[in-house]
Design a protein around this motif. Structure first.
Motif, short mmCIF file in Angstrom:
data_model
loop_
_atom_site.label_atom_id
_atom_site.label_comp_id
_atom_site.label_asym_id
_atom_site.label_seq_id
_atom_site.Cartn_x
_atom_site.Cartn_y
_atom_site.Cartn_z
N ALA A 145 -48.08 97.57 22.52
CA ALA A 145 -47.74 99.00 22.42
C ALA A 145 -46.40 99.27 23.11
O ALA A 145 -45.58 100.04 22.60
N LEU A 146 -46.16 98.64 24.24
CA LEU A 146 -44.89 98.86 24.95
C LEU A 146 -43.73 98.25 24.18
O LEU A 146 -42.61 98.76 24.22
N GLY A 147 -44.01 97.17 23.44
CA GLY A 147 -43.00 96.59 22.56
C GLY A 147 -42.64 97.58 21.45
O GLY A 147 -41.46 97.81 21.17
N ARG A 148 -43.66 98.19 20.85
CA ARG A 148 -43.41 99.18 19.79
C ARG A 148 -42.62 100.36 20.34
O ARG A 148 -41.85 101.00 19.64
N ALA A 149 -42.83 100.66 21.62
CA ALA A 149 -42.15 101.80 22.24
C ALA A 149 -40.72 101.46 22.66
O ALA A 149 -40.01 102.30 23.19
N GLY A 150 -40.31 100.22 22.45
CA GLY A 150 -38.93 99.84 22.73
C GLY A 150 -38.64 99.58 24.20
O GLY A 150 -37.49 99.62 24.64
N LEU A 151 -39.68 99.29 24.99
CA LEU A 151 -39.47 99.10 26.43
C LEU A 151 -39.44 97.64 26.85
O LEU A 151 -39.19 97.33 28.01
N VAL A 152 -39.74 96.73 25.88
CA VAL A 152 -39.83 95.31 26.26
C VAL A 152 -38.56 94.58 25.84
O VAL A 152 -38.60 93.57 25.15
N ASN A 153 -37.44 95.13 26.17
CA ASN A 153 -36.18 94.41 25.94
C ASN A 153 -35.16 94.83 27.00
O ASN A 153 -35.32 95.88 27.64
N PRO A 154 -34.16 93.98 27.23
CA PRO A 154 -33.23 94.26 28.34
C PRO A 154 -32.51 95.60 28.19
O PRO A 154 -32.13 96.22 29.18
N GLU A 155 -32.34 96.05 26.95
CA GLU A 155 -31.64 97.32 26.74
C GLU A 155 -32.42 98.50 27.33
O GLU A 155 -31.85 99.56 27.62
N ALA A 156 -33.73 98.34 27.50
CA ALA A 156 -34.56 99.42 28.05
C ALA A 156 -34.25 99.67 29.52
O ALA A 156 -34.79 100.59 30.13
N VAL A 157 -33.35 98.88 30.06
CA VAL A 157 -32.98 99.05 31.46
C VAL A 157 -32.38 100.44 31.69
O VAL A 157 -32.40 100.97 32.80
N ARG A 158 -31.88 101.05 30.63
CA ARG A 158 -31.31 102.39 30.80
C ARG A 158 -32.37 103.42 31.19
O ARG A 158 -32.06 104.51 31.64
N PHE A 159 -33.64 103.08 30.98
CA PHE A 159 -34.70 104.00 31.39
C PHE A 159 -35.17 103.75 32.82
O PHE A 159 -36.04 104.45 33.32
N ALA A 160 -34.64 102.69 33.44
CA ALA A 160 -35.12 102.31 34.78
C ALA A 160 -34.36 103.06 35.86
O ALA A 160 -33.24 103.54 35.65
N GLY A 161 -34.97 103.14 37.03
CA GLY A 161 -34.29 103.69 38.20
C GLY A 161 -33.14 102.78 38.60
O GLY A 161 -33.07 101.62 38.16
#
Ligand code: NFS
Length: 662
Positions: free
Chosen positions: A485-501
């Motif tokens: 589910a987190l993969g489908r949400a686009g959070l399981v890739n290095p680019e998702a780092v923009r959502f991190a603190g």
């Protein structure tokens, strides 16, 4: 009859983007899904069932118990606490049994490989040697397969061990935890024995003390986590290769219009690995071409999907809640299933199309399915027979619809060894950088998001929790359908780092890893136990798992396996948060799970329905551990605000994942 749907926009109550698209097509018009059944059922759940106080363990009942009402105890006198703790313990036993039976098959397959039978080889020799050391196996000057055979035979003996010595794999836990287990009397002995003893003790008229029952539930769950699940993960890695980071796709759009589409659904990777090899076989490819197809396209469903995704980069078409929707594309020639999490309804959905459901395991047959037994001694031949059957269906394919493939990929393959290398570098692999970054506060702590998805709850749950955790600098480890589910949400890739603190982002950017690490299937939760142990051994974060600023959640759990996992996490010293537990009808037992276990294990269960509340509990628990370690510096929790919500809306994959109850 299917509940009328008014097209994609009107399907706000039905799971994610691509599945909504599939269900809004005319060809899916007569498909009935679990969402339809939940909606048409129209009654709320039985309070005795959901509170855990319905007892049907003997034929004087069934007894429905109301805590505190004298005349509403069991005919035998059993109280709400006894009944709820027995029921809970049986859930743990069933979940542990599922992992254990899976693990035993993997060990048997490993032994065949060690004997040189079948298409597989010993791929990870380093891991073979380190596991051989755990079992006290002499390795000096011996052939690799010889060591592997002794390891396989010793591992198999762990299941049926009759003496009272603890399981060999317990030695891998932190020393302090091992001492605690000994003191509490919960060190597991033979894996099968713990499940049998649990079933005995929950039989009418045996164990009637909820705390004593829960001790055996802990021992059973620990036999699963540190015994069978961990053996399964490690031997599978040795045989098929320890996962390394690779890019892949998680989406229904991975089905191919011009190939024979075969989805592999279930749990035991022996079958899936054999299918991967067979799909490249010249004879199979020639047959596919003869049938007019360009090849055979394999895609995973559920945890088998996660296994081949992690090791081979084979795409995952669907998680648990999408298994019916995958068939509703009309583009699948065969859904090959083995054991666990296979809904009986898939055979009914398949009847609308040319698709065959192929059962492959004598333990799991289904009405309306074709059975082709998978033979462990000749896996490749079995796999070829299955694919030949699927190829025959290709010409029968009628109208179909495959949604456009997601543009967002995932980076998977974060075994404990990978994390070691990524953070420490190949030549100084260690958890030191992770520990240092937790101590200096760049990373606030570690949150595991694991387990199933569930038709009753919003599929956004995983995403909301993960976004809130990473925004608050908490590194997320994910397994099972939660990871899908987190993969489908686009959070399981290095680019998702923009959502991190900022702190977490800095660390992830430095090493090129995603803020959400996909660690594999549900049995691979044992990787999290090993990672936690390594963090303890590395030093600076206390001397037991219960000291770590780490916590887990299975927010959308559905399967009994998830409860077994929760219990082995808690008994190992890691707190967990579940969306609900069927124990609320028993006051003392409920309080014991949610508070009392802390005094014994240094961890307890938590229950919270709302994903934001789950994230809040996780962040608070992590901060409390940091405080106790003397490494906390006060900071604000970043709330999941409107801007973050809008961000979710813009996400082309994660957008619109609403289950009923959203
Ligand atoms: Ni886990 Fe895997 Fe998924 Fe839940 Fe089922 S597939 S082993 S139980 S639903 S995560």
């Amino acid at each position: 009859m299917a509940i009328k749907r008014s097209g994609c926009e009107g399907c706000a109550d039905i799971t994610c983007g691509s599945t909504k698209e599939v269900l809004s097509q005319d060809i899916a018009g007569s498909v009935v899904t679990a969402y339809d059944r939940i909606e048409s059922r129209g009654v709320s759940a039985c309070l005795f069932g959901s509170g855990g106080t319905c007892c049907r363990n003997c034929n004087m009942g069934p007894c429905q118990i109301i805590d505190g009402v004298d005349e509403m105890i069991g005919v035998c006198g059993a109280t709400a606490d006894t009944v709820a703790s027995r029921n809970f313990a049986r859930i743990v036993a069933a979940g542990s049994a599922a992992h254990t039976d899976h693990a035993r098959e993997m060990v048997k397959g490993f032994i065949e490989t060690a004997k040189g039978n079948g298409p597989h080889q010993i791929k990870d020799v380093d891991k073979l040697m380190s596991l051989a050391a755990v079992f006290g196996i002499e390795t000096e000057g011996r052939e690799i397969n010889d060591v592997a055979l002794e390891l396989g035979e010793k591992a198999l003996a762990e299941f049926g061990k009759q003496d009272d010595r603890p399981l060999s794999m317990l030695k891998r836990a932190p020393a302090k935890r091992q001492e605690l287990w000994k003191k509490l009397g919960v060190e597991p002995r033979g894996v099968d024995r713990e499940v049998v003893e649990m079933m005995h003790r929950t039989h009418m008229g045996v164990d009637q003390d909820y705390k004593n029952l829960t001790l055996q539930a802990s021992r059973t769950a620990l036999a699963d986590g540190w015994g069978s699940s961990m053996l399964s993960t490690e031997l599978t890695d040795i045989m098929f290769g320890t996962p390394v980071p690779r890019r892949a796709i998680v989406d229904l759009g991975v089905l191919k219009p011009d190939q024979v589409n075969v989805t592999v659904h279930g749990h035991e990777p022996l079958l899936a690995e054999a299918l991967c090899i067979a799909a490249q076989d010249e004879e199979i490819l020639a047959l596919a071409k003869k049938a007019g197809a360009k090849g055979v396209n394999l895609a995973g469903v559920c945890c088998t999907g996660n296994e081949i995704l992690m090791r081979r980069g084979i795409p995952v078409a669907a998680g648990f809640i999408q298994q019916e929707m995958a068939l509703a594309t009309g583009a699948i020639e065969a859904m090959v299933v083995d054991v666990q999490c296979i809904m009986q309804s898939v055979a009914q959905v398949a009847r609308n199309f040319h698709t065959d459901i192929i059962t492959t395991n004598y333990r799991a047959k289904m009405p309306d399915a074709v059975h082709i037994q998978f033979d462990e001694e000749s896996p490749l031949e079995s796999a070829k027979a299955i694919l030949k059957h699927a190829i025959k269906n290709y010409r029968k394919r009628g109208e179909f619809f495959i949604p456009e493939k997601s543009k967002l990929d995932v980076v998977v393959g974060f075994s404990h060894e990978t994390i070691n290398y990524m953070l420490g570098g190949r030549f100084r692999a260690s958890y030191r950088p992770l520990n240092d970054n937790i101590i200096n506060g760049r990373i606030r702590g570690v949150g595991a998001i694991v387990g199933c998805d569930n038709f009753k709850l919003t599929d956004e749950g995983h995403e909301i929790i993960a976004r809130e955790l990473i925004k608050n600098d908490i590194l997320v480890l994910a397994t099972g359908c939660a990871a899908t589910a987190l993969g489908r949400a686009g959070l399981v890739n290095p680019e998702a780092v923009r959502f991190a603190g900022p702190g977490l982002a800095e660390v992830c950017e430095a090493v090129g890893m995603p803020p959400v690490l996909h660690m594999g299937s549900c049995v691979d939760n044992s990787r999290i136990l090993i990672a936690a142990t390594e963090m303890v051994k590395e030093g600076g974060l206390g001397d037991d798992i219960s000291d770590l600023p780490a916590i887990g959640t299975a927010p959308l759990w559905m399967s009994e396996k998830a409860v077994a996992i929760g219990q082995y996490f808690v008994a190992s010293g890691a707190q967990v948060v579940f969306q609900s537990l069927p124990v609320s009808g028993a006051k003392q037992f409920n309080k014991y799970l949610l508070e009392g276990m802390m005094g014994e294990y240094g961890a307890h269960w938590n229950v919270a329905e709302d994903p934001h509340e789950i994230a809040r509990i996780m962040i608070k628990a992590i901060d409390e551990k940091r405080e106790a370690l003397g490494i906390n510096k006060q900071r604000e929790r970043v709330l999941f605000d409107m801007a973050m919500r809008r961000d979710m809306g813009k996400n082309p994959v994660g957008a619109g994942c609403h289950g009923p109850g959203a």
